[in-house]
Design a protein around this motif. Structure first.
Motif, PDB file in Angstrom:
ATOM      1  N   ASP A  60       9.559  -8.921   4.071  1.00 31.44           N
ATOM      2  CA  ASP A  60      10.833  -8.346   4.517  1.00 31.44           C
ATOM      3  C   ASP A  60      10.629  -6.859   4.852  1.00 31.44           C
ATOM      4  O   ASP A  60      10.130  -6.092   4.025  1.00 31.44           O
ATOM      5  CB  ASP A  60      11.853  -8.542   3.378  1.00 31.44           C
ATOM      6  CG  ASP A  60      13.177  -7.846   3.645  1.00 31.44           C
ATOM      7  OD1 ASP A  60      13.375  -7.297   4.744  1.00 31.44           O
ATOM      8  OD2 ASP A  60      14.022  -7.866   2.728  1.00 31.44           O
ATOM      9  N   GLU A  61      11.031  -6.459   6.068  1.00 29.39           N
ATOM     10  CA  GLU A  61      10.790  -5.080   6.541  1.00 29.39           C
ATOM     11  C   GLU A  61      11.767  -4.062   5.943  1.00 29.39           C
ATOM     12  O   GLU A  61      11.642  -2.874   6.211  1.00 29.39           O
ATOM     13  CB  GLU A  61      10.884  -5.009   8.073  1.00 29.39           C
ATOM     14  CG  GLU A  61       9.838  -5.820   8.827  1.00 29.39           C
ATOM     15  CD  GLU A  61       8.450  -5.208   8.811  1.00 29.39           C
ATOM     16  OE1 GLU A  61       8.290  -4.065   8.343  1.00 29.39           O
ATOM     17  OE2 GLU A  61       7.515  -5.891   9.264  1.00 29.39           O
ATOM     18  N   ASN A  62      12.752  -4.504   5.199  1.00 29.70           N
ATOM     19  CA  ASN A  62      13.786  -3.567   4.741  1.00 29.70           C
ATOM     20  C   ASN A  62      13.614  -3.096   3.303  1.00 29.70           C
ATOM     21  O   ASN A  62      14.577  -2.706   2.661  1.00 29.70           O
ATOM     22  CB  ASN A  62      15.172  -4.197   4.910  1.00 29.70           C
ATOM     23  CG  ASN A  62      15.433  -4.512   6.365  1.00 29.70           C
ATOM     24  OD1 ASN A  62      15.248  -3.656   7.233  1.00 29.70           O
ATOM     25  ND2 ASN A  62      15.807  -5.744   6.652  1.00 29.70           N
ATOM     26  N   CYS A  85       6.623  -3.237  -2.813  1.00 29.61           N
ATOM     27  CA  CYS A  85       7.680  -2.861  -1.844  1.00 29.61           C
ATOM     28  C   CYS A  85       7.078  -2.366  -0.526  1.00 29.61           C
ATOM     29  O   CYS A  85       6.207  -3.033   0.007  1.00 29.61           O
ATOM     30  CB  CYS A  85       8.636  -1.844  -2.476  1.00 29.61           C
ATOM     31  SG  CYS A  85       9.234  -2.411  -4.088  1.00 29.61           S
ATOM     32  N   ASP A  86       7.528  -1.198   0.000  1.00 28.77           N
ATOM     33  CA  ASP A  86       6.941  -0.735   1.260  1.00 28.77           C
ATOM     34  C   ASP A  86       5.898   0.366   1.037  1.00 28.77           C
ATOM     35  O   ASP A  86       5.610   1.148   1.944  1.00 28.77           O
ATOM     36  CB  ASP A  86       8.012  -0.316   2.270  1.00 28.77           C
ATOM     37  CG  ASP A  86       7.533  -0.551   3.710  1.00 28.77           C
ATOM     38  OD1 ASP A  86       6.955  -1.621   3.970  1.00 28.77           O
ATOM     39  OD2 ASP A  86       7.697   0.333   4.557  1.00 28.77           O
ATOM     40  N   GLY A  87       5.344   0.408  -0.167  1.00 26.57           N
ATOM     41  CA  GLY A  87       4.174   1.248  -0.428  1.00 26.57           C
ATOM     42  C   GLY A  87       4.410   2.736  -0.291  1.00 26.57           C
ATOM     43  O   GLY A  87       5.425   3.272  -0.726  1.00 26.57           O
ATOM     44  N   GLY A 105       2.802  -4.916  -1.269  1.00 29.30           N
ATOM     45  CA  GLY A 105       4.068  -5.518  -0.838  1.00 29.30           C
ATOM     46  C   GLY A 105       4.070  -5.775   0.661  1.00 29.30           C
ATOM     47  O   GLY A 105       3.136  -6.368   1.200  1.00 29.30           O
ATOM     48  N   GLU A 106       5.101  -5.288   1.373  1.00 30.90           N
ATOM     49  CA  GLU A 106       5.162  -5.530   2.822  1.00 30.90           C
ATOM     50  C   GLU A 106       3.929  -4.945   3.492  1.00 30.90           C
ATOM     51  O   GLU A 106       3.313  -5.567   4.346  1.00 30.90           O
ATOM     52  CB  GLU A 106       6.476  -4.957   3.385  1.00 30.90           C
ATOM     53  CG  GLU A 106       6.917  -5.606   4.697  1.00 30.90           C
ATOM     54  CD  GLU A 106       6.156  -5.098   5.898  1.00 30.90           C
ATOM     55  OE1 GLU A 106       5.672  -5.945   6.683  1.00 30.90           O
ATOM     56  OE2 GLU A 106       6.039  -3.874   6.071  1.00 30.90           O
ATOM     57  N   ASP A 107       3.585  -3.715   3.113  1.00 31.35           N
ATOM     58  CA  ASP A 107       2.285  -3.130   3.455  1.00 31.35           C
ATOM     59  C   ASP A 107       1.994  -2.082   2.381  1.00 31.35           C
ATOM     60  O   ASP A 107       2.829  -1.844   1.504  1.00 31.35           O
ATOM     61  CB  ASP A 107       2.254  -2.559   4.886  1.00 31.35           C
ATOM     62  CG  ASP A 107       3.463  -1.715   5.226  1.00 31.35           C
ATOM     63  OD1 ASP A 107       4.017  -1.075   4.310  1.00 31.35           O
ATOM     64  OD2 ASP A 107       3.860  -1.675   6.402  1.00 31.35           O
ATOM     65  N   ALA A 108       0.821  -1.441   2.434  1.00 30.10           N
ATOM     66  CA  ALA A 108       0.459  -0.514   1.349  1.00 30.10           C
ATOM     67  C   ALA A 108       0.764   0.935   1.707  1.00 30.10           C
ATOM     68  O   ALA A 108       1.329   1.682   0.906  1.00 30.10           O
ATOM     69  CB  ALA A 108      -1.018  -0.671   0.995  1.00 30.10           C
ATOM     70  N   LEU A 109       0.377   1.336   2.914  1.00 31.22           N
ATOM     71  CA  LEU A 109       0.578   2.729   3.326  1.00 31.22           C
ATOM     72  C   LEU A 109       0.900   2.763   4.807  1.00 31.22           C
ATOM     73  O   LEU A 109       0.245   2.090   5.604  1.00 31.22           O
ATOM     74  CB  LEU A 109      -0.677   3.548   3.022  1.00 31.22           C
ATOM     75  CG  LEU A 109      -0.632   5.048   3.358  1.00 31.22           C
ATOM     76  CD1 LEU A 109      -1.437   5.856   2.330  1.00 31.22           C
ATOM     77  CD2 LEU A 109      -1.128   5.352   4.761  1.00 31.22           C
ATOM     78  N   THR A 110       1.908   3.537   5.133  1.00 35.41           N
ATOM     79  CA  THR A 110       2.349   3.651   6.530  1.00 35.41           C
ATOM     80  C   THR A 110       2.247   5.089   6.991  1.00 35.41           C
ATOM     81  O   THR A 110       2.731   5.994   6.299  1.00 35.41           O
ATOM     82  CB  THR A 110       3.835   3.224   6.647  1.00 35.41           C
ATOM     83  OG1 THR A 110       3.964   1.926   6.078  1.00 35.41           O
ATOM     84  CG2 THR A 110       4.307   3.209   8.084  1.00 35.41           C
ATOM     85  N   VAL A 111       1.638   5.307   8.136  1.00 37.93           N
ATOM     86  CA  VAL A 111       1.738   6.614   8.775  1.00 37.93           C
ATOM     87  C   VAL A 111       3.032   6.570   9.570  1.00 37.93           C
ATOM     88  O   VAL A 111       3.163   5.876  10.565  1.00 37.93           O
ATOM     89  CB  VAL A 111       0.525   6.921   9.677  1.00 37.93           C
ATOM     90  CG1 VAL A 111       0.703   8.271  10.355  1.00 37.93           C
ATOM     91  CG2 VAL A 111      -0.760   6.884   8.872  1.00 37.93           C
TER      92      VAL A 111
HETATM   93 CA    CA Z   1       6.209  -1.625   6.253  1.00 37.75          CA
END
Ligand code: CA
Ligand code: ADA
Ligand code: CA
Length: 223
Positions: A60-62, A85-87, A105-111
């Motif tokens: 889930d992206e939210n 969660c969204d890291g 979770g949804e992903d680990a690390l986002t730039v």
């Molecule tokens: Ca994400």
């Protein structure tokens, strides 16, 4: 416990062994994103962060990020507990040292950059397990360094946001990656990859990138 740095890659001529996530008795439950302006995490002692009611760790992206690093902020010596969660979200020019994702979770690390160059994002030490999809999600132009990292279980280690055409430099050194589908996937022709002294164990493919993208690899061992 005191921190033991994980030094990636075997360089021994044999398959590197599995490693386990470190443990700590310093555990903190949080109920909302930790917004980091300058720095978070002790110099030596590991802290485990347990996100509560911030997302279920699914695709889930939210879901909420566990940490949001503002421009120039750093994060060190942290274990991010299940459900992940969204890291960690990085606004730019961030240092992420010895951070461990127990169960991505949804992903680990986002730039989390849009149009302007986010500077150099450095991930040094640490590791991530059990990503159903991506570990590092790059949503804007940047230079990302992943050094001495351990990844076990992923679809993509690095994904440059689908359909994007921005410039991204990806530098990987002393990585151990096991049980993954694709190490790096990008649709941008302006993708520039360097990968050095790394071990890939049961990883399906090194890259899915356009033919114009550049890749330089030295001492990459495939097991
Ligand atoms: Ca994400
Ligand atoms: C997906 C989605 C993007 C972005 C990304 C992310 O790729 O299509 O819009 O949300 O996930 O940052 O998790
Ligand atoms: Ca996503």
């Amino acid at each position: 416990m005191s921190v033991k740095w994980f030094k990636g890659s075997s360089n021994q001529g044999s398959v590197p062994g599995k490693i386990k996530i470190p443990t700590t008795d310093d555990v903190l439950t949080i109920h909302d994103t930790v917004d980091v302006a300058v720095s978070y995490g002790d110099e030596v002692k590991l802290r485990k962060i347990v996100p509560d009611n911030m997302g279920d760790g699914s695709q889930d992206e939210n879901q909420k990020p566990v940490f949001k690093l503002q421009q120039g902020a750093e994060l060190q010596n942290i274990i991010i507990s299940k459900p992940g969660c969204d890291g960690v979200h990085c606004k730019g020019a961030n240092e992420v040292r010895n951070v461990w994702w127990e169960d991505v979770g949804e992903d680990a690390l986002t730039v989390d950059a849009s149009d302007s160059f986010a500077g150099k994002i450095e991930i040094i030490g640490g590791g991530a397990w059990n990503a159903k999809d991506k570990i590092f999600q790059i949503n804007g132009p940047c230079e990302i360094h992943i050094i001495d990292f351990y990844a076990d279980g992923f679809s993509k280690l690095v994904r440059v946001n689908g359909g994007s055409k921005f410039k991204v430099d990806i530098y990987i050194e002393s990585l151990i990656a096991r049980n993954g589908s694709v190490l790096i996937k990008s649709d941008s022709p302006y993708t520039n990859i360097t990968i050095k002294n790394s071990d890939l164990i049961k990883v399906g493919k090194l890259t899915e990138i356009p033919k114009e993208a550049k890749i330089k690899k030295t001492d990459v061992r495939i097991w």
